[in-house]
Design a protein around this motif. Structure first.
Motif, mmCIF file in Angstrom:
data_model
loop_
_atom_site.group_PDB
_atom_site.id
_atom_site.type_symbol
_atom_site.label_atom_id
_atom_site.label_comp_id
_atom_site.label_asym_id
_atom_site.label_seq_id
_atom_site.Cartn_x
_atom_site.Cartn_y
_atom_site.Cartn_z
ATOM 1 N N GLY A 108 0.659 -1.346 0.093
ATOM 2 C CA GLY A 108 -0.051 -0.021 0.053
ATOM 3 C C GLY A 108 0.691 1.231 0.106
ATOM 4 O O GLY A 108 0.441 1.989 -0.736
ATOM 5 N N THR A 109 1.756 1.273 0.882
ATOM 6 C CA THR A 109 2.725 2.547 0.950
ATOM 7 C C THR A 109 3.566 2.700 -0.508
ATOM 8 O O THR A 109 3.651 3.918 -0.591
ATOM 9 C CB THR A 109 3.538 2.508 2.152
ATOM 10 O OG1 THR A 109 4.194 1.350 2.447
ATOM 11 C CG2 THR A 109 2.995 3.024 3.377
ATOM 12 N N SER A 110 3.712 1.497 -0.838
ATOM 13 C CA SER A 110 4.506 1.603 -2.265
ATOM 14 C C SER A 110 3.804 2.283 -3.410
ATOM 15 O O SER A 110 4.332 2.525 -4.389
ATOM 16 C CB SER A 110 5.102 0.420 -2.583
ATOM 17 O OG SER A 110 6.015 -0.114 -1.500
ATOM 18 N N VAL A 111 2.475 2.089 -3.270
ATOM 19 C CA VAL A 111 1.604 2.548 -4.383
ATOM 20 C C VAL A 111 0.798 3.925 -4.043
ATOM 21 O O VAL A 111 0.073 4.485 -4.583
ATOM 22 C CB VAL A 111 0.906 1.716 -5.152
ATOM 23 C CG1 VAL A 111 1.429 0.489 -5.762
ATOM 24 C CG2 VAL A 111 -0.064 0.770 -4.089
ATOM 25 N N MET A 129 4.031 5.749 -7.301
ATOM 26 C CA MET A 129 3.520 4.629 -8.556
ATOM 27 C C MET A 129 4.669 5.071 -9.676
ATOM 28 O O MET A 129 5.024 4.189 -10.294
ATOM 29 C CB MET A 129 2.148 5.038 -8.808
ATOM 30 C CG MET A 129 1.253 3.964 -9.191
ATOM 31 S SD MET A 129 -0.374 4.131 -9.592
ATOM 32 C CE MET A 129 -1.200 3.032 -8.527
ATOM 33 N N LYS A 130 4.945 6.402 -9.952
ATOM 34 C CA LYS A 130 5.943 6.517 -10.726
ATOM 35 C C LYS A 130 7.337 5.853 -10.828
ATOM 36 O O LYS A 130 7.856 5.457 -11.609
ATOM 37 C CB LYS A 130 6.108 8.116 -11.209
ATOM 38 C CG LYS A 130 5.057 8.902 -11.495
ATOM 39 C CD LYS A 130 5.021 10.337 -11.783
ATOM 40 C CE LYS A 130 3.664 11.115 -11.823
ATOM 41 N NZ LYS A 130 3.951 12.530 -11.881
ATOM 42 N N SER A 131 7.807 6.005 -9.478
ATOM 43 C CA SER A 131 8.921 5.315 -9.063
ATOM 44 C C SER A 131 8.782 3.690 -9.388
ATOM 45 O O SER A 131 9.965 3.061 -9.627
ATOM 46 C CB SER A 131 9.776 5.682 -7.875
ATOM 47 O OG SER A 131 8.861 5.295 -6.747
ATOM 48 N N LEU A 189 -0.918 11.912 -11.292
ATOM 49 C CA LEU A 189 -0.185 10.788 -11.950
ATOM 50 C C LEU A 189 0.102 10.970 -13.368
ATOM 51 O O LEU A 189 0.967 10.495 -13.883
ATOM 52 C CB LEU A 189 -1.085 9.332 -11.579
ATOM 53 C CG LEU A 189 -0.427 8.141 -12.289
ATOM 54 C CD1 LEU A 189 0.796 7.883 -11.510
ATOM 55 C CD2 LEU A 189 -1.588 6.951 -12.014
ATOM 56 N N PHE A 190 -0.900 11.075 -14.131
ATOM 57 C CA PHE A 190 -0.753 11.172 -15.371
ATOM 58 C C PHE A 190 -0.150 12.218 -16.269
ATOM 59 O O PHE A 190 -0.377 13.430 -15.635
ATOM 60 C CB PHE A 190 -2.237 11.058 -16.240
ATOM 61 C CG PHE A 190 -2.610 9.602 -15.725
ATOM 62 C CD1 PHE A 190 -2.354 8.334 -16.675
ATOM 63 C CD2 PHE A 190 -3.693 9.454 -15.061
ATOM 64 C CE1 PHE A 190 -2.948 7.199 -16.218
ATOM 65 C CE2 PHE A 190 -3.995 8.130 -14.640
ATOM 66 C CZ PHE A 190 -3.731 7.054 -15.142
ATOM 67 N N TYR A 195 -1.208 4.026 -16.428
ATOM 68 C CA TYR A 195 -0.171 4.863 -16.374
ATOM 69 C C TYR A 195 1.043 4.417 -17.345
ATOM 70 O O TYR A 195 1.756 5.019 -18.044
ATOM 71 C CB TYR A 195 0.417 5.047 -14.877
ATOM 72 C CG TYR A 195 1.700 5.819 -14.796
ATOM 73 C CD1 TYR A 195 1.894 7.199 -15.324
ATOM 74 C CD2 TYR A 195 2.900 5.215 -14.228
ATOM 75 C CE1 TYR A 195 3.080 7.752 -15.055
ATOM 76 C CE2 TYR A 195 4.084 5.769 -14.136
ATOM 77 C CZ TYR A 195 4.240 7.049 -14.466
ATOM 78 O OH TYR A 195 5.382 7.675 -14.515
ATOM 79 N N MET A 196 1.337 3.138 -16.946
ATOM 80 C CA MET A 196 2.295 2.246 -17.631
ATOM 81 C C MET A 196 2.168 2.517 -19.333
ATOM 82 O O MET A 196 2.981 2.595 -20.009
ATOM 83 C CB MET A 196 2.376 1.033 -17.400
ATOM 84 C CG MET A 196 2.850 0.520 -16.296
ATOM 85 S SD MET A 196 4.723 0.769 -15.897
ATOM 86 C CE MET A 196 5.238 -1.080 -16.603
#
Ligand code: ADP
Ligand code: ASP
Ligand code: MG
Length: 445
Positions: A8-11, A17-19, A78-79, A131-132
């Motif tokens: 959860g914290t990683s996204v 999310m970009k990283s 994000l985008f 995003y990808m």
């Protein structure tokens, strides 16, 4: 093929999310990327569900509006392109329409609640995939609902998962990154269900096992498994290597970094599990395998709360044939696992962490045994390491460290990797700190 899971914290933030995109594309190999919900989302969805269970639609609507605002901000950050932003907004609009349709039901029930809580992972994976794509990466979203299955007991159906997952993965053979949801699955009624809180780790391991992946990586917000609970104890350090058995004990006995069942599927197929830190990708983390070079005696400590101890006295003799069998039959009948057990000539003490069926268990036990009052609010402290049977002195070091704390039960000798103590939860933090200071050499972590 590797399986990389991000918690959860990683996204949880757009820049994170970009990283993650940078991390998963920097390394050339094919990957299944398993994502949790954005941090806080699962709790928010459960809280909406809780309002709906109380038929308080007004309260639920306020909570839904608040969560929607969070996602709207998220997609804006994000985008990069108009088109990307449009795809993100469509994802959020569609899922929140669904959430509102659940909130408008007249009889919101458990089944709807499982659909509600699944939206967290359903949204995070759609957003990341969009995003990808916006960034031109070779990516496809595969739905965990097409392959992740549990049986009537909530246990994963390994053969079914492997078969269905391979079909799904084969269809996407030209893609470099396959994104899927952690946590969610289908039950035997084909309804949406889940693998319990923190279940995305378990998903990653089930997927890694099913695909016989090269490696399973669990990316989180800390640099690997620490020697003790960093939320409780002041001085902790990462443990670089663990055996499957050691990691399984630590996860089962409360190390929150891993869902309690995470290690089993990986161990079954011999797939190494690596714990990595999204905030510090260069840090070595922890590697969990069947063979390690570092033979430290005491590796790490974990603790599990909400334990109930049950004390059972035989009306005749404990070692009379069949007494223990009858005791275990009762726990089996009520599908309640026993964690710790100790025996004397006339008594047996055992602990459970799920006391839902405690009254029924007690009633059944009373048919043939006497019960003392249960001890609730207990904690199991589990000390993990290499405690070979012919080694002397380990038990004394452990007991010496906690000599000022009342110990209710001790379990030693069942496994070469685990010594467990039961203490009242009010002494847990003090016990963890005392063990930490006495059992580890801080000069040579
Ligand atoms: P994620 O959202 O990535 O799944 P979790 O919050 O579930 O992350 O797990 C990571 C957290 O687990 C850490 O931030 C840490 O506070 C906690 N934790 C508890 N025990 C340990 C331990 N022994 N080693 C490392 N982390 C631990
Ligand atoms: N999102 C789920 C939870 O918060 C699963 C997970 O994060 O592992 O419990
Ligand atoms: Mg977790």
């Amino acid at each position: 093929m590797q399986v990389w899971k991000f918690g959860g914290t990683s996204v949880g933030k757009p820049e994170r999310m970009k990283s993650i995109r940078n991390l998963v594309t920097a390394d050339a190999g094919k990957k299944v990327v398993v994502l949790s919900a954005l941090s806080g989302s699962t709790n928010a969805l459960l809280s909406i569900g809780e309002s709906l269970m109380r038929a308080n639609k007004e309260e639920a609507t306020l909570k839904i509006d608040e969560l929607l605002a969070h996602y709207e901000q998220f997609v804006h950050a994000l985008f990069a392109s108009e088109e990307g932003l449009k795809s993100g907004k469509t994802i959020v609009a569609n899922e929140f329409n669904f959430i509102r349709s659940l909130a408008n039901l007249n009889h919101y029930n458990q089944k709807h609640d499982k659909q509600m809580v699944a939206q967290g992972e359903i949204m995070s994976t759609q957003l990341f995939t969009a995003y990808m794509k916006e960034q031109g990466e070779s990516v496809a979203l595969i739905s965990a609902l097409d392959f992740m299955r549990i049986d009537v007991d909530g246990e994963p159906e390994l053969a079914v998962i492997a078969e269905k997952l391979k079909e799904v993965v084969d269809k996407q053979a030209d893609k470099q990154i396959l994104v899927t949801q952690g946590f969610i699955c289908r039950n035997p009624r084909n309804e949406i269900d889940n693998l319990k809180r923190g279940g995305s780790d378990y998903s990653a391991s089930l997927i890694g096992g099913a695909l016989e992946a090269e490696e399973i990586q669990i990316w989180t917000d800390i640099d690997g498994m620490h020697n003790n609970d960093p939320r409780v104890v002041k001085r902790t350090f990462p443990v670089r290597e663990l055996l499957f058995e050691e990691a399984a004990e630590l996860a089962y006995f409360g190390a929150k970094i891993l869902h309690p069942s995470t290690i089993t599927p990986a161990k079954l197929k011999g797939v190494p599990v690596r714990l990595k830190n999204t905030m510090d990708p260069e840090a070595p983390g922890t590697v969990i395998t069947s063979k390690i070079s570092n033979q430290v005696e005491i590796k790490a400590i974990a603790a599990k709360d909400n334990i109930t101890a049950i004390y059972i006295h035989s009306m005749r003799m404990l070692n009379a044939y069949g007494f223990l069998r009858r005791v275990f039959d009762v726990f089996e009948k009520h599908k309640t696992p026993v964690d710790m057990i100790t025996t004397s000539e006339v008594s047996v003490a055992m602990t459970i962490d799920n006391s839902e069926r405690l009254d029924a268990i007690s009633a059944d036990l009373k048919q043939f045994a006497e019960l003392e009052e249960h001890d609730r609010n207990q904690s199991i402290i589990c000390i993990v390491g290499n405690f070979l049977a012919d080694k002397a002195g380990i038990a004394i070091r452990i007991l010496e460290a906690v000599k000022h704390i009342p110990i209710r039960m001790i379990s030693y000798g069942a496994s070469e990797h685990n010594i467990s103590l039961l203490v009242d939860s009010k002494h847990k933090n003090e016990a963890l700190e005392a063990l930490n200071e006495n059992l580890f050499d801080f000069d040579q972590p």
